[in-house]
Design a protein around this motif. Sequence first.
Motif, PDB file in Angstrom:
ATOM      1  N   SER A 161      44.701  17.839  13.881  1.00  0.00           N
ATOM      2  CA  SER A 161      43.846  18.245  12.963  1.00  0.00           C
ATOM      3  C   SER A 161      42.444  18.011  13.117  1.00  0.00           C
ATOM      4  O   SER A 161      41.453  18.679  12.482  1.00  0.00           O
ATOM      5  CB  SER A 161      44.392  17.561  11.546  1.00  0.00           C
ATOM      6  N   GLY A 162      41.929  16.802  13.495  1.00  0.00           N
ATOM      7  CA  GLY A 162      40.628  16.614  13.982  1.00  0.00           C
ATOM      8  C   GLY A 162      40.205  17.534  14.870  1.00  0.00           C
ATOM      9  O   GLY A 162      38.974  18.026  14.661  1.00  0.00           O
ATOM     10  N   ALA A 163      40.835  18.160  15.708  1.00  0.00           N
ATOM     11  CA  ALA A 163      40.390  18.997  16.822  1.00  0.00           C
ATOM     12  C   ALA A 163      40.049  20.221  16.297  1.00  0.00           C
ATOM     13  O   ALA A 163      39.099  20.763  16.620  1.00  0.00           O
ATOM     14  CB  ALA A 163      41.137  18.927  18.079  1.00  0.00           C
ATOM     15  N   VAL A 164      41.157  20.602  15.397  1.00  0.00           N
ATOM     16  CA  VAL A 164      40.906  22.036  14.998  1.00  0.00           C
ATOM     17  C   VAL A 164      39.868  22.014  13.854  1.00  0.00           C
ATOM     18  O   VAL A 164      38.980  22.866  13.900  1.00  0.00           O
ATOM     19  CB  VAL A 164      42.295  22.330  14.009  1.00  0.00           C
ATOM     20  N   MET A 165      39.649  20.867  13.142  1.00  0.00           N
ATOM     21  CA  MET A 165      38.476  20.919  12.140  1.00  0.00           C
ATOM     22  C   MET A 165      37.136  20.740  12.906  1.00  0.00           C
ATOM     23  O   MET A 165      36.411  21.601  12.507  1.00  0.00           O
ATOM     24  CB  MET A 165      38.690  19.640  11.243  1.00  0.00           C
ATOM     25  N   ASN A 166      37.102  20.134  13.919  1.00  0.00           N
ATOM     26  CA  ASN A 166      35.854  20.200  14.730  1.00  0.00           C
ATOM     27  C   ASN A 166      35.417  21.465  15.318  1.00  0.00           C
ATOM     28  O   ASN A 166      34.097  21.951  15.280  1.00  0.00           O
ATOM     29  CB  ASN A 166      35.829  18.968  15.769  1.00  0.00           C
ATOM     30  N   ALA A 167      36.467  22.117  15.986  1.00  0.00           N
ATOM     31  CA  ALA A 167      36.397  23.588  16.556  1.00  0.00           C
ATOM     32  C   ALA A 167      35.879  24.377  15.463  1.00  0.00           C
ATOM     33  O   ALA A 167      35.066  25.217  15.645  1.00  0.00           O
ATOM     34  CB  ALA A 167      37.584  23.932  17.166  1.00  0.00           C
ATOM     35  N   LEU A 168      36.399  24.321  14.217  1.00  0.00           N
ATOM     36  CA  LEU A 168      36.079  25.337  13.236  1.00  0.00           C
ATOM     37  C   LEU A 168      34.632  24.956  12.713  1.00  0.00           C
ATOM     38  O   LEU A 168      33.896  25.899  12.410  1.00  0.00           O
ATOM     39  CB  LEU A 168      37.004  25.290  11.944  1.00  0.00           C
ATOM     40  N   LEU A 169      34.421  23.767  12.344  1.00  0.00           N
ATOM     41  CA  LEU A 169      32.927  23.463  11.919  1.00  0.00           C
ATOM     42  C   LEU A 169      31.848  23.499  12.703  1.00  0.00           C
ATOM     43  O   LEU A 169      30.840  24.018  12.778  1.00  0.00           O
ATOM     44  CB  LEU A 169      33.036  21.800  11.706  1.00  0.00           C
TER      45      LEU A 169
END
Length: 83
Positions: free
Chosen positions: A11-19
């Motif tokens: 979830s952190g990796a997905v959140m960071n990529a989106l942001l």
Amino acid sequence: KQKYLWIINLSGAVMNALLNSLLIPSMGSNGAAIASLITQMFTNVIMGVLVRPIRQNNHLMLEALNPKLLLEMAGQIKGGIRK
């Protein structure tokens, strides 16, 4: 509790990529830094609340950041040696 790490990390990796995809085009390297800070808050605090089995760990982490407790601990340390 380590079995939940993959959920938190993914979830952190997905959140960071989106942001990053949202903030870097408009803010450059500052956007990347802001995205990283938001991601860290999300993975370390928000996910600790959302994933039920690690809520107690999250509570302990936040309790340890209590300024009053930190000042009391600092007052107990004298000359690098604890009283």
